[in-house]
Design an enzyme around this catalytic site. Structure first.
Site, PDB file in Angstrom:
ATOM      1  N   ASP A  32       0.819  -1.217   0.000  1.00 18.25           N
ATOM      2  CA  ASP A  32       0.000   0.000   0.000  1.00 18.25           C
ATOM      3  C   ASP A  32       0.854   1.269   0.000  1.00 18.25           C
ATOM      4  O   ASP A  32       0.713   2.141   0.874  1.00 18.25           O
ATOM      5  CB  ASP A  32      -0.930   0.021   1.218  1.00 18.25           C
ATOM      6  CG  ASP A  32      -1.623  -1.304   1.435  1.00 18.25           C
ATOM      7  OD1 ASP A  32      -2.107  -1.876   0.445  1.00 18.25           O
ATOM      8  OD2 ASP A  32      -1.681  -1.773   2.591  1.00 18.25           O
ATOM      9  N   GLU A 197     -11.091   0.696  -2.234  1.00 16.84           N
ATOM     10  CA  GLU A 197     -10.364   0.996  -0.999  1.00 16.84           C
ATOM     11  C   GLU A 197      -9.177   1.880  -1.336  1.00 16.84           C
ATOM     12  O   GLU A 197      -9.049   2.379  -2.460  1.00 16.84           O
ATOM     13  CB  GLU A 197      -9.904  -0.310  -0.332  1.00 16.84           C
ATOM     14  CG  GLU A 197      -9.102  -1.211  -1.261  1.00 16.84           C
ATOM     15  CD  GLU A 197      -8.843  -2.600  -0.687  1.00 16.84           C
ATOM     16  OE1 GLU A 197      -9.161  -2.815   0.498  1.00 16.84           O
ATOM     17  OE2 GLU A 197      -8.324  -3.452  -1.410  1.00 16.84           O
TER      18      GLU A 197
END
Length: 761
Positions: A32, A197
């Site tokens: 991420d 997300e």
């Protein structure tokens, strides 16, 4: 020992040295990522979950050459993080530069939204501050608008709050320390962009942009939303997907604009045991939409590039990679190391024996019985697809249950550990452990694979990782020659993270509880060295079988055996030795001497695929065997041959003939397939049920469609078969390839180590 006499060649170097780079730029689990450009410096932050120190901060001058320079948090202040909280903690952070400060935000799925700031990113960061308490608030990103207003966009963890696929924007205080309202949902990706997300918010040319991944980690895509209003409505567009590239799920990352106007996008790719590795893609703007990578299939959606000219950052960077090796010559650990939970100062010393890492053998947390729940594992990320990790330790056990060693950790893990026996000698044990059943059930176990003994002194331990996360362990008690211990192990990921490698000392009996430092056992580690691809001898795959597996000469083309095609599905590390012979049964293959050719060449760690049955059914004495007597007895000889050589036998049921009657498929091998299955279970040999899989294939194609797998030609249609042929036993090249693919598909689902050499689809 002279520590300077060792190679420090990095295991993965993305800078090609000719103005080009290759992806991934970091072959390690920096999940991420978010990246910013401040002047001529690039900074990256990534998820760290419950590993500590948390929130690693990396630095680069050109987006290609990176090093670890800091951690935002030395400890996690949330309750419970003094013991492992697998998969919890720091999720999908964001990194911003605003008002002369660096800002990091993240959502902890069980606790809420946290932030920290620093004026000097290389120095000490402010303690983590709780912005908003709550469950399921994840993947947070702040945004300061031109008019002074501030906002925060976030996603939701369905497992914590029951909400999924949606993004929310909240008003935020300009100091970034609190949210001013409950916010509003600005996008629902349920229909077009499920599992949305990881949002990152930007503004350009009057548009508000939200870069957000969707579709799930392994196979998802990168979506971009845009609107003229902060709260929408937002248009949506897919700007990056896998397409025809080998890079699965290219998404969740960061847009960076250089001072010269170049645009780049940094994202991750999920690689199972290797974690979520980092790619850099070229990016440009077309009609106020970002276009990322290359359009290779004409669908107007970008796909990842594998090699590309380096960013023109205006600064020449030396070749750099995130740190791995550590000689333990400094007064503090290298930045590559993380514990499994908040560390205690009494776990280690770098000063008691200068130039060494001393780890003390503390007991496991109450209620824990395996290393899966040990907080005192000191580990780092796997740094490359293929590498070696080596350490040298001297063991000073003081209590029963003290042990120390080298570990490769994940849902399943193995470690090589030193302990002291009741007779005073040192025992070296290869242990295997991990999660039993579902992770959520919380059940783990460990067992000893094998062990050996040595007299004492320093011992060197080494793990070699190669192929698709295949691991071999080695040891050296004399300081020079290494011996392999145990078989090949396939490393696995853990909860939302890749596998890790590192060292430990622990007391597994709980008898060290309350012991004074003077009475506690310990191990001194001289170094931890990571080096490039290990030299691996090729693995040989021998095939003993009949005409369906055999190698055919050009005059028989397109007739082919599956053994002729199976090598296409393996990496270059596998050499296929196809000894399949036309017309042979398991019995005649031996009596005619073909068995001896395999016996003379097969060796340790090789593989033997065994498939007979077509000709064992024949009536003649030279070939005939009976399913549950002589057939099984003969196949047992092949199994014993492999095992005596240290090789790995695999039994394969005979492939079906194409046999339809009245539109219904009919079996063609009687009791022979069942005899193979029974024998495999009795001998503990891996089984590939090719009989069942081939039948499924023929049925899926139908009576007419299945003809395309076999050698069938009309008269005059092929020069090798001028009179025509209708063969329902022997395959053409396409058919042989499909059968080989079936075998490899079953292999991929098995526990056979050879599966680690299968090529990625």
């Amino acid at each position: 020992m002279n520590k300077s006499n060792h190679s420090n060649q990095p295991a993965w170097v993305p800078d090609l040295g000719n103005g080009m780079y290759k992806n991934p730029v970091i072959y390690a689990d920096y999940s991420d990522p978010d990246v910013i450009c401040v002047g001529d410096d690039f900074f990256m932050v990534s998820s760290s979950f419950s590993h500590v120190p948390a929130l690693p901060l990396l630095h680069s001058k050109d987006l290609v050459n990176w090093t670890i320079v800091n951690h935002v948090a030395e400890r996690l202040p949330m309750e419970g993080y003094d013991r492992p909280q697998h998969g919890k903690g720091v999720w999908a952070p964001s990194l911003r530069y605003h008002d002369g400060k660096f800002w990091v935000y993240f959502g902890a799925p069980d606790e809420g939204i946290y932030m920290s700031t620093a004026t000097d990113p290389f120095g000490k960061w402010e303690p983590l501050h709780l912005v908003k308490e709550g469950k399921g608030l994840i993947d947070t990103c702040p945004f300061w608008d031109d008019d002074g207003n501030a906002y925060l966009v976030h996603a939701f963890a369905h497992s914590r709050c029951g909400i999924k696929h949606k993004l929310k924007i909240c008003r935020m205080s300009p100091d970034g320390k609190s949210l001013l309202d409950d916010g509003q949902i600005v996008f629902d990706g349920t229909l077009r962009h499920p599992t949305m997300e990881g949002p990152k918010m930007h503004k350009r040319n009057g548009y508000y942009y939200i870069f957000a991944p969707a579709g799930g980690v392994p196979t998802g895509w990168q979506t971009v939303l845009r609107s003229k209003n902060v709260f929408g409505p937002y248009e949506d567009k897919i700007v990056l997907n896998q397409g025809i590239s080998p890079v699965n799920g290219p998404h969740q990352g960061s847009w960076v604009e250089l001072e010269n106007g170049e645009h780049w996008f940094i994202h991750f790719q999920d690689r199972d045991a290797y974690g979520r590795i980092i790619h850099v893609q070229p990016m440009e703007w077309v009609n106020d939409w970002p276009f990322i990578g290359q359009d290779r299939n004409g669908d107007m959606i970008g796909e990842p590039v594998l090699e590309w000219p380096k960013p023109n950052a205006g600064v020449e960077s030396p070749v750099l990679v995130p740190q791995t090796s550590d000689e333990f010559e400094e007064a503090k650990l290298g930045l590559q190391w993380q514990w499994q939970a908040n560390p205690q100062p009494e776990w280690l010393s770098l000063t008691d024996h200068p130039g060494h890492l001393r780890l003390f053998a503390h007991e496991l947390p109450e209620g824990s019985s395996t290393l899966f729940d040990a907080p005192q594992l000191l580990m780092q990320k796997l740094p490359a697809p293929e590498f070696t990790a080596e350490t040298e330790l001297t063991f000073h056990g003081a209590n029963d249950g003290d042990r120390a060693g080298l570990i490769v950790f994940g849902y399943s893990y193995r470690y090589l550990a030193v302990s002291r026996t009741s007779f005073g000698s040192l025992k070296l044990s290869l242990m295997e452990g991990g999660v039993v059943g579902k992770f959520e059930d919380g059940v783990t176990s460990e067992r000893e694979i094998t062990s050996t003994y040595f007299s004492g002194g320093a011992v060197r331990l080494k793990a070699e990782i190669y192929g698709n996360a295949q691991v071999k362990f080695y040891y050296s008690a004399d300081g020079s020659s290494f011996a392999q211990i145990g078989d090949v192990f396939t490393a696995r990921e853990s909860r939302w993270v890749g596998a890790k490698v590192g060292v430990f000392a622990v007391n597994l009996d709980g008898r060290a509880a309350g012991a004074s430092d003077a009475a506690r056992g310990y191990a001194d580690f001289s170094y931890f060295r990571v080096a490039g691809k290990p030299e691996q001898p090729p693995v040989k795959l021998f095939i003993a079988g009949d005409s369906t597996s055999a190698l055919y000469i050009a005059e028989s083309a397109p007739m082919a055996g599956w053994g002729q095609m199976i090598g296409q599905f393996f990496t270059d590390d596998v050499i296929v030795v196809d000894e399949g012979r036309n017309g042979r049964s398991s019995k005649s293959f031996i009596t005619e001497g073909h068995f001896d050719r395999i016996k003379n060449h097969i060796g340790k760690n090789d593989y033997l695929f065994i498939q007979f049955g077509h000709n064992d059914e024949k009536a003649d004495e030279e070939r005939r065997t009976e399913p549950f007597t002589t057939y099984q007895e003969t196949l047992t000889k092949y199994v014993e041959l492999a095992r005596e050589a240290g090789a790995n036998p695999v039994l394969i049921t005979p492939v079906q003939r194409r046999s339809f009657s009245g539109g219904q498929f009919t079996q063609s091998h009687g009791k022979y397939p069942m005899a193979v299955k029974q024998l495999a279970e009795r001998l503990g040999v891996p089984l590939i049920d090719l009989c069942a899989r081939s039948e499924e294939l023929y049925l899926s194609l139908g009576e007419e469609g299945s003809k395309k797998l076999f050698v069938q030609f009309e008269q005059g249609a092929h020069p090798n078969y001028p009179n025509g042929v209708e063969d329902n036993t022997h395959f053409n090249a396409d058919g042989a390839r499909e059968i080989a693919k079936l075998i490899c598909g079953e292999l991929a689902k098995s526990e056979v180590g050879l599966k680690g050499y299968l090529k990625e689809e």
